[in-house]
Every structure is written in C-alpha cells, then in structure tokens.
Design an enzyme around this catalytic site. Structure first.
Site, short mmCIF file in Angstrom:
data_model
loop_
_atom_site.label_atom_id
_atom_site.label_comp_id
_atom_site.label_asym_id
_atom_site.label_seq_id
_atom_site.Cartn_x
_atom_site.Cartn_y
_atom_site.Cartn_z
N ASP A 45 17.21 -30.57 -17.80
CA ASP A 45 18.03 -32.05 -17.86
C ASP A 45 17.84 -32.80 -19.16
OD1 ASP A 45 15.19 -32.62 -17.59
OD2 ASP A 45 15.67 -34.11 -15.70
N SER A 46 17.36 -32.35 -20.01
CA SER A 46 17.27 -32.82 -21.55
C SER A 46 18.82 -32.76 -21.85
CB SER A 46 16.46 -31.72 -22.55
OG SER A 46 16.61 -30.56 -22.04
N ASP A 84 16.63 -27.18 -13.65
CA ASP A 84 15.98 -28.45 -13.46
C ASP A 84 16.72 -29.14 -12.14
OD1 ASP A 84 13.94 -28.95 -15.06
OD2 ASP A 84 15.06 -29.98 -16.74
N LYS A 112 13.17 -26.00 -11.25
CA LYS A 112 11.86 -26.76 -11.85
C LYS A 112 11.88 -28.45 -11.44
CE LYS A 112 11.47 -27.90 -16.49
NZ LYS A 112 11.43 -29.32 -16.56
N GLU A 114 9.49 -32.34 -11.12
CA GLU A 114 8.36 -32.92 -12.28
C GLU A 114 7.61 -33.75 -11.25
OE1 GLU A 114 10.21 -35.47 -15.11
OE2 GLU A 114 11.29 -33.96 -16.22
N GLU A 181 3.63 -30.66 -20.23
CA GLU A 181 4.62 -31.30 -21.83
C GLU A 181 3.34 -32.30 -22.19
OE1 GLU A 181 8.28 -32.46 -21.13
OE2 GLU A 181 8.37 -33.46 -23.04
O1 KIV Z 1 14.80 -30.71 -19.57
C1 KIV Z 1 13.86 -30.04 -20.57
O2 KIV Z 1 14.50 -29.50 -21.41
C2 KIV Z 1 12.60 -29.94 -20.17
C3 KIV Z 1 11.77 -29.36 -21.48
C4 KIV Z 1 11.45 -30.44 -22.34
C5 KIV Z 1 10.64 -28.79 -20.88
O3 KIV Z 1 12.17 -30.13 -19.27
#
Ligand code: KIV
Length: 264
Positions: A45-46, A84, A112, A114, A181
């Site tokens: 989600d970056s 994500d 993934k 969080e 992280e």
């Molecule tokens: O969203 C992302 O790219 C991440 C990485 C920073 C691990 O969660």
C-alpha cells in the site's frame, strides 16, 4: 526461476539461505523484478505514497489494491505475490475474509496486514480459509497517527517484550511470514531466532531471514530525504535490472543491510 511458494521460503529459512523481496505495482516491473530472481513481490500500500503522491498509506482503497495486484499478476514470472490489505479493510474478521478473497482472486498468493496480537483471530480464520498471511510488526504505517510519526519501534524494554510476544502469538495463530519494519537490530535478531516462519526485515538489521525495500526507494527515484535503511542500488549499476539483481545478491550474501542501514 521456478515458482516460489511458502514451502520454498520455509526451506530457505531452514537452510539459512536469505531471500529478497521488493515492491512492484505494475506488470512491467513485476516482470523485471521476478526475472531478476527476487523471490517475493510485495504489492504494497506504499503505492499510495510512491504512485499516487499521498503523504501516507491511509487513502489507499481495496479497489486500488485489487487493480495493482491484477497488473502485477499478469507480469509476474514465478515470484510469490503478497498484497497488502489496506487501512481499515480488516477491521473485523468478516471484512478481512471478504477483502482477502478479492486480493487472492486478483492474483495474490498471500496477504499482509499490520498489527499485533489483536489480529490473532483474523490471522487464524484467514489461514483456515486458505489465505496465507504475513503480519507486519514494528513501525506499522497504517497506524502513523497513533504512533505519532514514522519512528523506530521497540526501543524500550516493555515495547520490545511486547513485540516478541506479538510475534509468538501471531505465529501460533498461523501467520506464515512476519515482517519487521524499523526495529532495533538485536530485537529483530531475537524475533528471527524465536520464529519458525520466515522473518522479513526493513530497517531491522542484517539478521532477519529476508529483506524488503520499496522499489522506487532502492532505485533512488523517491523524492525527498531517504530513510536510513534505504540503499540506492542504481549507484554503481548501469541499468534498472542490474540494480535489482545487485540488491537481490546483496541480500543473499548478507552485505545489505550494513550497520549504516540499521538501528542499534
Ligand atoms: O507497503 C509497503 O511497501 C510495505 C513495505 C514498506 C514493507 O509495507
């Protein structure tokens, strides 16, 4: 590269062979990154920050994640695709199941999310229903407003012990991968030693089983100040493929990250 799956990654952990993970958000980069031998592609989600220009990952929606996962799946050549679940898309177990199903249908091999031990039931239900889960601990960017900024986590003893316990509980609940992280090197090492599943680090020192970076960061094209843990692999490479290959080999031979990329 023959297709990477969770068994491949567990074998790497057992054999002490480090593996590489990178973000990608489209078919062309998914193709390049997987052909360069990177084992895991993260549709992170970056993308909210690096593609959309947002100041955090909070505006990213399920629609965005499904669209980019589909694009990555079309270009991928055998890497394992992790996607994500975005902010607030797993606030209940039912929501997590529904949204994870959408990402898996779009081409993800695992999702993934969080958070800490409060996610144990969600992780367990997703796993029971056939969705492998990676849990992201430490600096969790979706909680930036609770954490008060993008800061190293687990520096104090109480916080460190909590993270160790979170990792244990989440692995017991079925987490197939843990991601740390911005965590001090010693704590990341301890969590890695105590886990039977692969542990991926970003700003977590050299002792985790794998490393991940945001593609745009390691290509040196993210504007602004780069975080301490980022290395620009375009320096000394004559092509993007060359930079991605040197990242993967530096992760495997343990030369990245160095102490200058880690938090003591
Ligand atoms: O969203 C992302 O790219 C991440 C990485 C920073 C691990 O969660």
């Amino acid at each position: 590269m023959s297709s990477v799956n969770l068994q491949t990654l567990s074998e790497h952990k057992r054999n002490g062979r480090k593996f590489a993970m990178l973000t990608a958000y489209d078919a062309s980069f998914a193709n390049l990154v997987s052909n360069a031998g990177v084992e895991v592609i993260l549709v992170g989600d970056s993308l909210g920050m690096v593609l959309q220009g947002e100041s955090s990952t909070l505006p990213v929606t399920m629609e965005h994640m499904a669209y980019h996962t589909q694009s990555v799946a079309k270009g991928n050549q055998g890497a394992l695709i992790m996607s994500d679940l975005p902010f607030m898309s797993y606030a209940s177990v039912e929501q997590a199941l529904e949204n994870a199903a959408e990402l898996m249908r779009a081409g993800a091999h695992m999702v993934k999310l969080e958070g800490g031990r409060a996610l144990a039931e969600t992780v367990s239900r997703l796993t029971e229903m056939g969705v492998p889960v990676c849990v992201h601990l430490g600096l969790t960017p979706q909680s930036v407003n609770v954490l008060g900024g993008y800061k190293v986590q687990g520096r104090e003893q109480t916080a460190a012990l909590q993270m160790l316990e979170d990792a244990r509980v989440l692995e017991e609940a079925g987490a197939a991968i843990l991601l740390l992280e911005c965590v001090p090197t010693l704590l990341a090492e301890e969590i890695t030693k105590n886990s039977n599943v692969p542990v991926v680090g970003i700003g977590a020192g050299p002792h985790t089983d794998a490393q991940v970076l945001v593609l745009h960061d390691m290509l040196g094209i993210t504007p602004g100040k780069k975080p301490k843990f980022v290395k620009d692999f375009m320096q000394g490479s004559s092509s993007v493929v060359g930079a991605v290959e040197s990242y993967a080999s530096a992760v495997r031979d343990g030369s990245y990250p160095g102490p200058e990329h880690s938090f003591e």
